[in-house]
Design an enzyme around this catalytic site. Structure first.
Site, mmCIF file in Angstrom:
data_model
loop_
_atom_site.group_PDB
_atom_site.id
_atom_site.type_symbol
_atom_site.label_atom_id
_atom_site.label_comp_id
_atom_site.label_asym_id
_atom_site.label_seq_id
_atom_site.Cartn_x
_atom_site.Cartn_y
_atom_site.Cartn_z
ATOM 1 N N HIS A 1 37.093 34.754 42.601
ATOM 2 C CA HIS A 1 37.130 33.471 42.203
ATOM 3 C C HIS A 1 35.731 32.595 42.387
ATOM 4 C CE1 HIS A 1 41.646 33.257 42.497
ATOM 5 N NE2 HIS A 1 41.483 34.103 43.772
ATOM 6 N N ARG B 1 34.456 41.659 46.800
ATOM 7 C CA ARG B 1 35.712 41.463 46.559
ATOM 8 C C ARG B 1 35.831 41.314 45.074
ATOM 9 N NH1 ARG B 1 40.001 37.524 47.361
ATOM 10 N NH2 ARG B 1 38.716 35.927 46.653
ATOM 11 N N ASP C 1 27.883 50.905 41.583
ATOM 12 C CA ASP C 1 26.752 51.506 40.886
ATOM 13 C C ASP C 1 25.520 50.320 41.306
ATOM 14 O OD1 ASP C 1 27.571 53.606 39.829
ATOM 15 O OD2 ASP C 1 27.873 52.821 37.790
ATOM 16 N N GLU D 1 48.314 40.333 49.625
ATOM 17 C CA GLU D 1 48.427 39.048 48.878
ATOM 18 C C GLU D 1 49.602 38.668 48.219
ATOM 19 O OE1 GLU D 1 44.978 37.626 47.395
ATOM 20 O OE2 GLU D 1 44.624 39.495 46.190
ATOM 21 N N ASP E 1 47.404 33.552 48.582
ATOM 22 C CA ASP E 1 48.109 34.000 47.970
ATOM 23 C C ASP E 1 49.581 34.597 48.392
ATOM 24 O OD1 ASP E 1 46.807 33.615 45.351
ATOM 25 O OD2 ASP E 1 45.440 35.174 45.622
#
Length: 261
Positions: free
Chosen positions: A51, A76, A90, A154, A180
């Site tokens: 987000h 996240r 990575d 969520e 959520d």
């Protein structure tokens, strides 16, 4: 450049022992924000690329700053996707928080995207995480034993499948995404609704019964809200996020000033 067993191993140990660990959320992609958050004493920061407008190059720079300020760096990710997870790992992340995990199969996919064969299916690349090719063997051992994988709970379907999610080998814990989760029940942000409260209680009961760490993202910047979760045995806690700490304090002090002039 980070070692393979410092802050991530400390966080991993705390997760295994259900010990309290407090971090926060990063959405403002700047070194100064990392350093300010570090001064508050957080153990880890999560870079949010679900987000926010943060790109991969910025993710790598932020990971370096977070680790350089003696915190574990989690990301996240935007989705439970092989390429997305591979790229942030990575870049040197200590682990990932995977959104919208609804069942055990999705949890297994997340683990497989973090770890190399034969445990997982992650493709091998040489970048910052592997010290640009000179420490791949060490990194391979590290990622199998110390990388942190958190399933974000969520959606109401995730609650229905929570026991199976918690049983997936490689999932270190969960973190509840309250907005959520309530939205999936048709009640977005209605945290005082009785049905939402009962679902949250169910998550508590199942996770404690399975002896797994309870995680929650407390959006409020009020420490009292954190204490409420700690008293309910939550141990993996994200305390608010960068712009709420900034905005809430600015608004609070301006309101106090306005009342006196």
């Amino acid at each position: 450049m980070k070692s393979f067993s410092h802050k991530s191993s400390e966080l991993k140990k705390k997760l295994k022992g259900n010990e309290l660990s407090i971090g926060s959320w990063l959405t403002i992609p700047h070194q100064s924000i990392v350093e300010i958050m570090a001064s508050a004493g957080f153990e880890w920061l999560t870079i949010d690329i679900e987000h926010s407008a943060i790109d991969y190059q910025t993710v790598q720079n932020l990971i370096g700053h977070i680790q350089g300020n003696n915190m574990a760096s989690l990301v996240r990710v935007s989705e439970n996707d092989e390429v997305v997870i591979k790229r942030v790992m990575d870049a040197g992340a200590d682990g990932v928080i995977v959104p919208m995990v609804k069942n055990a199969e999705e949890a297994k996919k997340a683990v497989s995207f973090v770890k190399y064969p034969p445990i997982g299916k992650r493709g091998v690349g040489l970048s910052r995480a592997q010290h640009y090719g000179v420490k791949f063997d060490s990194y391979n051992k590290w990622v199998n034993s110390q990388a942190v994988i958190i399933a974000q709970i969520e959606h109401i379907q995730a609650v229905e499948n929570l026991e199976a999610i918690l049983d997936v080998d490689g999932i270190d814990g969960i973190i509840v995404g309250p907005y959520d989760l309530s939205a999936s029940m048709g009640k977005p942000g209605m945290f005082e609704d009785e049905d939402v409260k009962q679902v949250l209680k169910r998550i508590d009961e199942i996770t404690i019964k399975k002896n797994k760490p309870l995680g929650f993202h407390v959006i409020s910047s009020d420490h009292v809200k954190m204490l409420e979760k700690i008293n309910k045995k939550y141990s993996f806690l994200a305390f608010s996020l960068d712009f709420f700490f900034l905005g809430d304090k600015a608004r609070e002090e301006m309101n106090k000033l306005s009342s006196k002039i």
